[in-house]
Design a protein around this motif. Structure first.
Motif, PDB file in Angstrom:
ATOM      1  N   ALA A 127      11.425  -0.683   1.430  1.00 33.48           N
ATOM      2  CA  ALA A 127      11.014  -0.010   0.302  1.00 33.48           C
ATOM      3  C   ALA A 127       9.439   0.247   0.332  1.00 33.48           C
ATOM      4  CB  ALA A 127      11.581  -0.498  -1.143  1.00 33.48           C
ATOM      5  N   ILE A 128       9.079   1.151  -0.200  1.00 34.69           N
ATOM      6  CA  ILE A 128       7.548   1.292  -0.572  1.00 34.69           C
ATOM      7  C   ILE A 128       7.222   0.966  -1.775  1.00 34.69           C
ATOM      8  CG2 ILE A 128       7.116   3.246   1.329  1.00 34.69           C
ATOM      9  CD1 ILE A 128       7.039   5.242  -0.696  1.00 34.69           C
ATOM     10  N   GLU A 129       5.941   0.469  -2.077  1.00 37.14           N
ATOM     11  CA  GLU A 129       5.659  -0.032  -3.341  1.00 37.14           C
ATOM     12  C   GLU A 129       4.072   0.056  -3.524  1.00 37.14           C
ATOM     13  OE1 GLU A 129       6.730  -3.731  -4.458  1.00 37.14           O
ATOM     14  OE2 GLU A 129       8.560  -3.682  -3.450  1.00 37.14           O
ATOM     15  N   PRO A 130       3.352   0.278  -4.538  1.00 33.30           N
ATOM     16  CA  PRO A 130       1.890   0.452  -4.391  1.00 33.30           C
ATOM     17  C   PRO A 130       1.141  -0.839  -3.669  1.00 33.30           C
ATOM     18  CG  PRO A 130       2.733   0.871  -6.614  1.00 33.30           C
ATOM     19  CD  PRO A 130       4.017   0.206  -5.874  1.00 33.30           C
ATOM     20  N   PHE A 131       1.716  -2.055  -3.915  1.00 34.29           N
ATOM     21  CA  PHE A 131       1.140  -3.260  -3.474  1.00 34.29           C
ATOM     22  C   PHE A 131       2.205  -4.185  -3.109  1.00 34.29           C
ATOM     23  CE2 PHE A 131      -0.515  -7.325  -3.495  1.00 34.29           C
ATOM     24  CZ  PHE A 131      -1.412  -7.312  -2.444  1.00 34.29           C
ATOM     25  N   VAL A 132       2.352  -5.124  -1.947  1.00 35.25           N
ATOM     26  CA  VAL A 132       3.317  -5.676  -1.744  1.00 35.25           C
ATOM     27  C   VAL A 132       2.720  -7.031  -1.111  1.00 35.25           C
ATOM     28  CG1 VAL A 132       5.261  -6.576  -0.049  1.00 35.25           C
ATOM     29  CG2 VAL A 132       5.040  -4.327  -1.107  1.00 35.25           C
ATOM     30  N   PHE A 133       2.832  -8.038  -1.643  1.00 28.18           N
ATOM     31  CA  PHE A 133       2.173  -9.607  -1.268  1.00 28.18           C
ATOM     32  C   PHE A 133       3.274 -10.302  -0.378  1.00 28.18           C
ATOM     33  CE2 PHE A 133       0.523 -13.736  -1.814  1.00 28.18           C
ATOM     34  CZ  PHE A 133      -0.925 -13.689  -1.317  1.00 28.18           C
ATOM     35  N   VAL A 134       4.472 -10.580  -0.971  1.00 19.23           N
ATOM     36  CA  VAL A 134       5.377 -11.510  -0.258  1.00 19.23           C
ATOM     37  C   VAL A 134       6.186 -10.054   0.416  1.00 19.23           C
ATOM     38  CG1 VAL A 134       7.399 -12.947  -0.581  1.00 19.23           C
ATOM     39  CG2 VAL A 134       5.293 -13.121  -1.720  1.00 19.23           C
ATOM     40  N   ASN A 135       6.827 -10.546   1.653  1.00 17.53           N
ATOM     41  CA  ASN A 135       7.608  -9.629   2.543  1.00 17.53           C
ATOM     42  C   ASN A 135       6.803  -8.435   2.950  1.00 17.53           C
ATOM     43  OD1 ASN A 135       9.745 -11.875   2.397  1.00 17.53           O
ATOM     44  ND2 ASN A 135      10.867 -10.704   1.051  1.00 17.53           N
ATOM     45  N   HIS A 136       5.696  -8.512   2.936  1.00 21.22           N
ATOM     46  CA  HIS A 136       4.761  -7.353   3.705  1.00 21.22           C
ATOM     47  C   HIS A 136       5.338  -7.034   5.077  1.00 21.22           C
ATOM     48  CE1 HIS A 136       1.738  -4.877   5.188  1.00 21.22           C
ATOM     49  NE2 HIS A 136       1.421  -4.337   4.113  1.00 21.22           N
ATOM     50  N   GLY A 179      -6.766  12.780  -0.889  1.00 23.57           N
ATOM     51  CA  GLY A 179      -5.892  13.747  -0.619  1.00 23.57           C
ATOM     52  C   GLY A 179      -4.905  13.111   0.281  1.00 23.57           C
ATOM     53  N   LEU A 180      -4.973  11.579   0.747  1.00 24.28           N
ATOM     54  CA  LEU A 180      -3.717  10.956   1.449  1.00 24.28           C
ATOM     55  C   LEU A 180      -3.382  10.041   0.345  1.00 24.28           C
ATOM     56  CD1 LEU A 180      -4.931  10.914   4.997  1.00 24.28           C
ATOM     57  CD2 LEU A 180      -3.121  12.267   3.974  1.00 24.28           C
ATOM     58  N   PHE A 181      -2.039   9.433   0.572  1.00 21.60           N
ATOM     59  CA  PHE A 181      -1.518   8.237  -0.292  1.00 21.60           C
ATOM     60  C   PHE A 181      -1.109   7.196   0.483  1.00 21.60           C
ATOM     61  CE2 PHE A 181      -0.969  12.391  -2.048  1.00 21.60           C
ATOM     62  CZ  PHE A 181      -1.654  12.318  -3.411  1.00 21.60           C
ATOM     63  N   CYS A 182      -1.276   6.056  -0.079  1.00 24.73           N
ATOM     64  CA  CYS A 182      -0.925   4.879   0.744  1.00 24.73           C
ATOM     65  C   CYS A 182      -0.198   3.886  -0.036  1.00 24.73           C
ATOM     66  CB  CYS A 182      -2.484   4.049   1.059  1.00 24.73           C
ATOM     67  SG  CYS A 182      -2.338   2.623   2.034  1.00 24.73           S
ATOM     68  N   TYR A 183       0.833   3.469   0.760  1.00 23.34           N
ATOM     69  CA  TYR A 183       1.750   2.442   0.201  1.00 23.34           C
ATOM     70  C   TYR A 183       2.236   1.388   0.965  1.00 23.34           C
ATOM     71  CZ  TYR A 183       2.782   6.352  -2.903  1.00 23.34           C
ATOM     72  OH  TYR A 183       2.635   7.468  -3.808  1.00 23.34           O
ATOM     73  N   ASP A 184       2.460   0.302   0.383  1.00 23.97           N
ATOM     74  CA  ASP A 184       2.877  -1.072   1.179  1.00 23.97           C
ATOM     75  C   ASP A 184       4.514  -0.833   1.522  1.00 23.97           C
ATOM     76  OD1 ASP A 184       0.323  -2.114   1.566  1.00 23.97           O
ATOM     77  OD2 ASP A 184       0.414  -3.672   0.007  1.00 23.97           O
ATOM     78  N   VAL A 185       4.901  -1.587   2.649  1.00 26.57           N
ATOM     79  CA  VAL A 185       6.298  -1.502   2.696  1.00 26.57           C
ATOM     80  C   VAL A 185       6.631  -3.105   2.595  1.00 26.57           C
ATOM     81  CG1 VAL A 185       7.847  -1.044   4.393  1.00 26.57           C
ATOM     82  CG2 VAL A 185       5.890   0.262   4.239  1.00 26.57           C
ATOM     83  N   ARG A 186       7.718  -3.130   1.907  1.00 19.63           N
ATOM     84  CA  ARG A 186       8.542  -4.506   1.833  1.00 19.63           C
ATOM     85  C   ARG A 186       9.526  -4.567   2.601  1.00 19.63           C
ATOM     86  NH1 ARG A 186       8.132  -8.017  -1.941  1.00 19.63           N
ATOM     87  NH2 ARG A 186       7.222  -6.849  -3.622  1.00 19.63           N
ATOM     88  N   GLY A 187       9.772  -5.599   3.005  1.00 24.25           N
ATOM     89  CA  GLY A 187      10.777  -5.958   3.967  1.00 24.25           C
ATOM     90  C   GLY A 187      11.981  -6.676   3.020  1.00 24.25           C
ATOM     91  N   ALA A 188      13.068  -6.619   3.669  1.00 22.75           N
ATOM     92  CA  ALA A 188      14.218  -7.216   2.951  1.00 22.75           C
ATOM     93  C   ALA A 188      14.140  -8.876   2.773  1.00 22.75           C
ATOM     94  CB  ALA A 188      15.665  -6.760   3.489  1.00 22.75           C
TER      95      ALA A 188
END
Length: 141
Positions: A54-63, A36-45
């Motif tokens: 920005a939000i993405e399903p998964f961020v490895f670099v610039n998380h 019922g809740l949604f989770c997104y990683d946030v990318r830095g510039a």
């Protein structure tokens, strides 16, 4: 890379695209986020990895963080949604339970993820007595 349990963390209370959400700069284990809740990683510039770009399903670099909210932005792997001007920090900290109570969100059990399954299998293996299996060729000797 350490993943944190969403049920045990304190978040910044935010609005994302005018919908209630929570933000942390930690990485959250998706299996601890209730249905019922949604989770997104946030990318830095690239020039400012700590910025909320920005939000993405998964961020490895610039998380630069993780957002848990009520909206499903239906992002597939490789897709992103620009958020820099659409995020509003409300000025208070909130736990997952407080967030759900405040916004009238009925949540289910946490999702059962790979890590949960591995833990359960290890617990079962630790409890079970070790009984070596006899080799079929040993019977023939």
């Amino acid at each position: 890379m350490q993943l944190m349990d969403a049920r045990k963390e304190t978040f910044d209370h935010i609005e994302l695209f005018d919908a209630p959400a929570m933000f942390t700069n930690l990485r959250i284990d998706r299996s601890t986020v209730p249905e019922g809740l949604f989770c997104y990683d946030v990318r830095g510039a690239d020039d400012d990895p700590g910025a909320l770009y920005a939000i993405e399903p998964f961020v490895f670099v610039n998380h630069s963080g993780t957002i848990i909210g009520v909206e499903d932005y239906m992002l597939e792997k490789g897709q992103a949604k620009y958020i820099a001007t659409h995020i509003n920090f409300l000025g208070d900290e909130i736990t997952l339970d407080e967030f759900c109570a405040k916004h009238g969100i009925e949540i289910g059990e946490p999702k059962k993820g790979v890590l949960d399954s591995l833990r359960e299998n290890k617990e079962k293996a630790d409890k079970a007595p070790f009984t070596p299996k006899k080799n079929a060729s040993a019977k023939e000797r």
